[in-house]
Motif scaffolding. Structure first.
Motif, mmCIF file in Angstrom:
data_model
loop_
_atom_site.group_PDB
_atom_site.id
_atom_site.type_symbol
_atom_site.label_atom_id
_atom_site.label_comp_id
_atom_site.label_asym_id
_atom_site.label_seq_id
_atom_site.Cartn_x
_atom_site.Cartn_y
_atom_site.Cartn_z
ATOM 1 N N LEU A 15 23.774 4.353 -1.504
ATOM 2 C CA LEU A 15 24.675 3.336 -1.487
ATOM 3 C C LEU A 15 24.618 2.451 -0.312
ATOM 4 O O LEU A 15 24.379 3.130 1.011
ATOM 5 C CB LEU A 15 26.120 4.143 -1.455
ATOM 6 C CG LEU A 15 27.162 3.551 -1.776
ATOM 7 C CD1 LEU A 15 28.254 4.534 -2.648
ATOM 8 C CD2 LEU A 15 27.896 2.996 -0.566
ATOM 9 N N THR A 17 26.615 -0.092 2.081
ATOM 10 C CA THR A 17 28.009 -0.737 2.446
ATOM 11 C C THR A 17 27.724 -2.225 3.167
ATOM 12 O O THR A 17 26.494 -2.216 3.551
ATOM 13 C CB THR A 17 28.746 0.048 3.216
ATOM 14 O OG1 THR A 17 28.169 0.156 4.642
ATOM 15 C CG2 THR A 17 29.018 1.564 2.556
ATOM 16 N N LEU A 58 32.008 7.723 -3.226
ATOM 17 C CA LEU A 58 31.034 8.519 -3.532
ATOM 18 C C LEU A 58 31.101 9.477 -4.579
ATOM 19 O O LEU A 58 30.117 9.848 -5.238
ATOM 20 C CB LEU A 58 31.164 9.332 -2.142
ATOM 21 C CG LEU A 58 31.025 9.001 -0.789
ATOM 22 C CD1 LEU A 58 30.949 9.816 0.491
ATOM 23 C CD2 LEU A 58 29.440 8.257 -0.675
ATOM 24 N N VAL A 66 23.813 7.453 2.194
ATOM 25 C CA VAL A 66 24.781 6.146 2.378
ATOM 26 C C VAL A 66 24.189 5.281 3.627
ATOM 27 O O VAL A 66 23.555 5.895 4.699
ATOM 28 C CB VAL A 66 26.292 6.422 2.537
ATOM 29 C CG1 VAL A 66 27.021 5.056 3.171
ATOM 30 C CG2 VAL A 66 26.779 6.774 1.401
ATOM 31 N N ASN A 68 25.219 2.425 6.158
ATOM 32 C CA ASN A 68 26.161 1.622 6.441
ATOM 33 C C ASN A 68 25.499 0.329 7.300
ATOM 34 O O ASN A 68 25.436 0.477 8.441
ATOM 35 C CB ASN A 68 27.106 2.487 7.521
ATOM 36 C CG ASN A 68 28.301 1.538 7.800
ATOM 37 O OD1 ASN A 68 28.750 0.690 7.091
ATOM 38 N ND2 ASN A 68 28.555 1.649 9.155
ATOM 39 N N CYS A 100 30.959 11.919 4.029
ATOM 40 C CA CYS A 100 29.400 12.287 3.777
ATOM 41 C C CYS A 100 29.192 13.968 3.896
ATOM 42 O O CYS A 100 28.642 14.623 3.170
ATOM 43 C CB CYS A 100 28.547 11.612 4.514
ATOM 44 S SG CYS A 100 28.278 9.819 3.987
#
Length: 303
Positions: A15, A17, A58, A66, A68, A100
């Motif tokens: 993921l 961001t 999530l 993740v 960022n 997380c």
């Protein structure tokens, strides 16, 4: 068993961001090249400072990790817009780290050479004391502390002065644009940094993430240069008139945020990237073969 021991079809996504910013776009592109599935969310699609929104993201996407790539990057404007800078750069990463930790997901966060005060004369390594001089650097320093407190196995990558071939929001692009137009380009000759080629940064950060590394790592291309010398090197590589690069002291630019005079990065954790000259050479090659659309991808100041 980690995500990369599973079949490609079964592998959970990474993921990302801040998907519309420089790093977010670079991660998408390089993950695609490396056949790593991703879910990419812009700041409009995910407010990283909202714990409920982060938890829902999530839960929905079930990522293995993740990245960022969101951040407030306007160093001078941060001096008068400190609340927003701290919210995006410090609160947001802390919220992500807590979520997380709760779900057992790894996190890659980015920090900056501006956590240092520039009093050294040799490149900073991971264990050197932090003494930020400006709001932006302080926001990054707080993020480092809070992310690792909430998620000790998080990976925090400090980097510096990055430039890449896939958008125009970087120093090298601006320098070459001016020089190709026959215009003088002024740059500071009393601030020393470690310029970093974005593909090198992203590939190395991904390798560290896949290898389940943790803690603070310095990832920057090898070499220490002033901004003026970096512009001259870019001009030389592009066969442009280096005389149009005009070195000036940093004080002449009237910047609101104080900068460290020396913020070059090195690593005592075994990270060795190619030289800055090598990165510049690949930048010029990669820009020359990219399509017009690829060269004008729009980054965002707050990704």
């Amino acid at each position: 068993m980690n995500a990369f021991q599973l079949s490609a079809t079964a592998a959970p996504p990474l993921l990302i961001t801040g998907a519309q910013g420089t790093l977010g776009r670079a991660f998408q592109r390089i993950c695609d090249i490396r056949n790593l599935p991703t879910v990419c969310l812009s700041r409009h699609e995910l407010d990283i400072t909202d714990p409920v929104a982060v938890e829902l993201a999530l839960q929905r996407h079930q990522p293995w990790a993740v990245v960022n790539a969101a951040g407030y990057v306007r160093v001078d404007e941060a001096e008068k817009d400190a609340a927003l800078c701290y919210r995006v750069n410090a609160t947001g990463p802390k919220v992500l780290a807590r979520a997380c930790a709760h779900r057992g997901v790894q996190l890659l966060a980015f920090s900056s050479d501006l956590v240092f005060d520039g009093q050294q004369s040799v490149p900073y390594t991971e264990g050197d004391a932090k003494r930020p001089l400006n709001v932006y650097g302080h926001s990054k320093s707080l993020a480092e502390r809070d992310v690792l407190a909430a998620l000790p196995r998080a990976l925090v990558v400090r980097t510096s002065a990055f430039f890449g071939p896939w958008d125009e929001y970087n120093f090298v692009h601006y320098a070459l644009q001016a020089l190709r137009g026959g215009r003088v380009f002024e740059a500071a000759d009393d601030l020393q940094v470690s310029p970093t080629y974005v593909p090198d940064l992203v590939n190395t950060a991904l390798d560290l993430l896949i290898d389940e590394e943790s803690g603070i790592w310095h990832v920057a291309n090898h070499g220490t240069y002033t901004w003026a010398r970096l512009a001259q090197l870019a001009a030389e590589g592009a066969e442009l008139n280096t005389a149009l690069v005009r070195p000036r002291p940093a004080a002449a630019f009237g910047w609101a945020a104080p900068r460290p005079a020396f913020s070059a990065l090195s690593s005592n954790r075994g990270i060795v990237l190619p030289s800055v000259e090598d990165g510049l050479g690949r930048y010029l090659r990669d820009v020359s073969v990219a399509s017009p659309d690829e060269c004008t991808l729009k980054g965002e100041a707050v990704a």
